[in-house]
Motif scaffolding. Sequence first.
Motif, PDB file in Angstrom:
ATOM      1  N   GLY A 180     -36.850  38.713   1.989  1.00  0.00           N
ATOM      2  CA  GLY A 180     -35.661  38.926   1.170  1.00  0.00           C
ATOM      3  C   GLY A 180     -34.449  38.175   1.690  1.00  0.00           C
ATOM      4  N   GLN A 181     -34.650  37.240   2.612  1.00  0.00           N
ATOM      5  CA  GLN A 181     -33.551  36.426   3.138  1.00  0.00           C
ATOM      6  C   GLN A 181     -33.135  35.426   2.067  1.00  0.00           C
ATOM      7  OE1 GLN A 181     -34.523  34.357   6.750  1.00  0.00           O
ATOM      8  NE2 GLN A 181     -32.553  33.313   6.836  1.00  0.00           N
ATOM      9  N   PHE A 182     -31.822  35.328   1.827  1.00  0.00           N
ATOM     10  CA  PHE A 182     -31.307  34.462   0.761  1.00  0.00           C
ATOM     11  C   PHE A 182     -30.741  33.160   1.299  1.00  0.00           C
ATOM     12  CE2 PHE A 182     -31.364  36.033  -3.538  1.00  0.00           C
ATOM     13  CZ  PHE A 182     -31.892  37.301  -3.362  1.00  0.00           C
ATOM     14  N   TYR A 183     -30.909  32.128   0.500  1.00  0.00           N
ATOM     15  CA  TYR A 183     -30.340  30.807   0.742  1.00  0.00           C
ATOM     16  C   TYR A 183     -29.577  30.443  -0.517  1.00  0.00           C
ATOM     17  CZ  TYR A 183     -33.786  30.825   4.441  1.00  0.00           C
ATOM     18  OH  TYR A 183     -34.506  31.176   5.546  1.00  0.00           O
ATOM     19  N   SER A 184     -28.397  29.884  -0.358  1.00  0.00           N
ATOM     20  CA  SER A 184     -27.602  29.550  -1.539  1.00  0.00           C
ATOM     21  C   SER A 184     -26.979  28.178  -1.395  1.00  0.00           C
ATOM     22  CB  SER A 184     -26.523  30.601  -1.782  1.00  0.00           C
ATOM     23  OG  SER A 184     -25.604  30.595  -0.721  1.00  0.00           O
ATOM     24  N   GLN A 185     -26.607  27.626  -2.521  1.00  0.00           N
ATOM     25  CA  GLN A 185     -25.937  26.336  -2.559  1.00  0.00           C
ATOM     26  C   GLN A 185     -24.907  26.378  -3.674  1.00  0.00           C
ATOM     27  OE1 GLN A 185     -26.318  23.347  -0.761  1.00  0.00           O
ATOM     28  NE2 GLN A 185     -24.591  22.626  -1.961  1.00  0.00           N
ATOM     29  N   ALA A 186     -23.653  26.169  -3.334  1.00  0.00           N
ATOM     30  CA  ALA A 186     -22.596  26.015  -4.335  1.00  0.00           C
ATOM     31  C   ALA A 186     -22.471  24.527  -4.609  1.00  0.00           C
ATOM     32  CB  ALA A 186     -21.277  26.586  -3.829  1.00  0.00           C
ATOM     33  N   CYS A 187     -22.375  24.169  -5.855  1.00  0.00           N
ATOM     34  CA  CYS A 187     -22.314  22.764  -6.239  1.00  0.00           C
ATOM     35  C   CYS A 187     -20.879  22.251  -6.149  1.00  0.00           C
ATOM     36  CB  CYS A 187     -22.861  22.594  -7.643  1.00  0.00           C
ATOM     37  SG  CYS A 187     -24.586  23.159  -7.772  1.00  0.00           S
ATOM     38  N   ALA A 188     -20.748  20.972  -5.799  1.00  0.00           N
ATOM     39  CA  ALA A 188     -19.421  20.365  -5.638  1.00  0.00           C
ATOM     40  C   ALA A 188     -18.667  20.314  -6.961  1.00  0.00           C
ATOM     41  CB  ALA A 188     -19.549  18.962  -5.049  1.00  0.00           C
ATOM     42  N   ASP A 189     -19.374  20.004  -8.042  1.00  0.00           N
ATOM     43  CA  ASP A 189     -18.792  19.985  -9.384  1.00  0.00           C
ATOM     44  C   ASP A 189     -19.432  21.099 -10.195  1.00  0.00           C
ATOM     45  OD1 ASP A 189     -17.222  17.682  -8.883  1.00  0.00           O
ATOM     46  OD2 ASP A 189     -18.997  16.418  -9.200  1.00  0.00           O
ATOM     47  N   GLU A 190     -18.935  21.293 -11.412  1.00  0.00           N
ATOM     48  CA  GLU A 190     -19.535  22.322 -12.263  1.00  0.00           C
ATOM     49  C   GLU A 190     -21.004  22.007 -12.550  1.00  0.00           C
ATOM     50  OE1 GLU A 190     -17.894  24.700 -15.948  1.00  0.00           O
ATOM     51  OE2 GLU A 190     -18.663  22.751 -16.615  1.00  0.00           O
ATOM     52  N   ARG A 191     -21.318  20.744 -12.766  1.00  0.00           N
ATOM     53  CA  ARG A 191     -22.698  20.319 -13.014  1.00  0.00           C
ATOM     54  C   ARG A 191     -23.333  19.904 -11.697  1.00  0.00           C
ATOM     55  NH1 ARG A 191     -26.026  15.905 -14.977  1.00  0.00           N
ATOM     56  NH2 ARG A 191     -27.458  16.771 -16.528  1.00  0.00           N
ATOM     57  N   ALA A 251     -23.636  27.920  -8.634  1.00  0.00           N
ATOM     58  CA  ALA A 251     -24.359  28.160  -7.385  1.00  0.00           C
ATOM     59  C   ALA A 251     -25.778  28.615  -7.690  1.00  0.00           C
ATOM     60  CB  ALA A 251     -23.637  29.212  -6.549  1.00  0.00           C
ATOM     61  N   LEU A 252     -26.695  28.276  -6.783  1.00  0.00           N
ATOM     62  CA  LEU A 252     -28.098  28.669  -6.902  1.00  0.00           C
ATOM     63  C   LEU A 252     -28.475  29.558  -5.736  1.00  0.00           C
ATOM     64  CD1 LEU A 252     -28.096  25.352  -7.905  1.00  0.00           C
ATOM     65  CD2 LEU A 252     -30.139  26.375  -8.846  1.00  0.00           C
ATOM     66  N   PHE A 253     -29.389  30.516  -5.989  1.00  0.00           N
ATOM     67  CA  PHE A 253     -29.792  31.482  -4.975  1.00  0.00           C
ATOM     68  C   PHE A 253     -31.309  31.540  -4.908  1.00  0.00           C
ATOM     69  CE2 PHE A 253     -25.709  32.550  -6.681  1.00  0.00           C
ATOM     70  CZ  PHE A 253     -24.942  32.761  -5.554  1.00  0.00           C
ATOM     71  N   VAL A 254     -31.832  31.281  -3.715  1.00  0.00           N
ATOM     72  CA  VAL A 254     -33.270  31.285  -3.460  1.00  0.00           C
ATOM     73  C   VAL A 254     -33.529  32.336  -2.397  1.00  0.00           C
ATOM     74  CG1 VAL A 254     -35.177  29.915  -2.497  1.00  0.00           C
ATOM     75  CG2 VAL A 254     -33.561  28.858  -4.077  1.00  0.00           C
ATOM     76  N   ALA A 255     -34.661  33.039  -2.524  1.00  0.00           N
ATOM     77  CA  ALA A 255     -35.021  34.052  -1.522  1.00  0.00           C
ATOM     78  C   ALA A 255     -36.383  33.753  -0.934  1.00  0.00           C
ATOM     79  CB  ALA A 255     -35.043  35.433  -2.154  1.00  0.00           C
ATOM     80  N   HIS A 256     -36.520  34.079   0.347  1.00  0.00           N
ATOM     81  CA  HIS A 256     -37.845  34.094   0.961  1.00  0.00           C
ATOM     82  C   HIS A 256     -38.444  35.446   0.565  1.00  0.00           C
ATOM     83  CE1 HIS A 256     -40.621  34.705   4.518  1.00  0.00           C
ATOM     84  NE2 HIS A 256     -41.092  33.635   3.898  1.00  0.00           N
ATOM     85  N   VAL A 257     -39.502  35.417  -0.209  1.00  0.00           N
ATOM     86  CA  VAL A 257     -40.022  36.626  -0.851  1.00  0.00           C
ATOM     87  C   VAL A 257     -40.400  37.726   0.149  1.00  0.00           C
ATOM     88  CG1 VAL A 257     -41.809  37.541  -2.388  1.00  0.00           C
ATOM     89  CG2 VAL A 257     -40.698  35.358  -2.911  1.00  0.00           C
ATOM     90  N   PRO A 258     -41.147  37.451   1.208  1.00  0.00           N
ATOM     91  CA  PRO A 258     -41.529  38.550   2.112  1.00  0.00           C
ATOM     92  C   PRO A 258     -40.351  39.205   2.844  1.00  0.00           C
ATOM     93  CG  PRO A 258     -42.958  36.657   2.460  1.00  0.00           C
ATOM     94  CD  PRO A 258     -41.846  36.202   1.563  1.00  0.00           C
TER      95      PRO A 258
END
Length: 182
Positions: free
Chosen positions: A130-141, A121-128
């Motif tokens: 601190g709101q997070f956005y994430s994405q879990a991948c369907a496969d390991e890669r 999974a990847l985690f991105v934040a809006h810097v000002p």
Amino acid sequence: MLKNALPYVFEKPENGFAVMKFFVATELGKGSRDLLGDKHSPKLVMRNLTIIASAIIFTCSVPAKADRLVCSESEHARYMTVVGEVGEMGIDLNPVGQDRATFERLTAAYEKIDPKGPETALFVAHVPTGQFYSQACADERCTMMEMSAPEQACLIEHMNQCSYVALRFRGEEFCLLRSPKD
């Protein structure tokens, strides 16, 4: 020799830590010579019990693993050794973390969402904000689309100032922020 020195009560108070009461510790004031015999002084027994109790408390209070996100050049180098296995896109350290206040705020916000699990999974934040956005991948890669999805979602909502903060791969967390210089 100590008689009846085994723990006899386990209590679980509201803070969640188990408390062990020893028969000797609670009964020591009731004629310690009768309880301990003539070979041991009450002072020596109390010292030993204090050492044992301190060791038990210390052992129970030390966390097994720190759940903090570790951000360093060496941790990023560790990520770079598995970058090809993680996905179709490599992510470099983001310089937004070089500001100490921003770095502390983003890492604290990341730890607050407490991301766990085995999937990539990847985690991105809006810097000002601190709101997070994430994405879990369907496969390991992860595919290129999956890896860019949290950043794209952040940019669609905020137009700019979106930063990759972390990624999880095989249950391990990798920080994507450049740590502030001391």
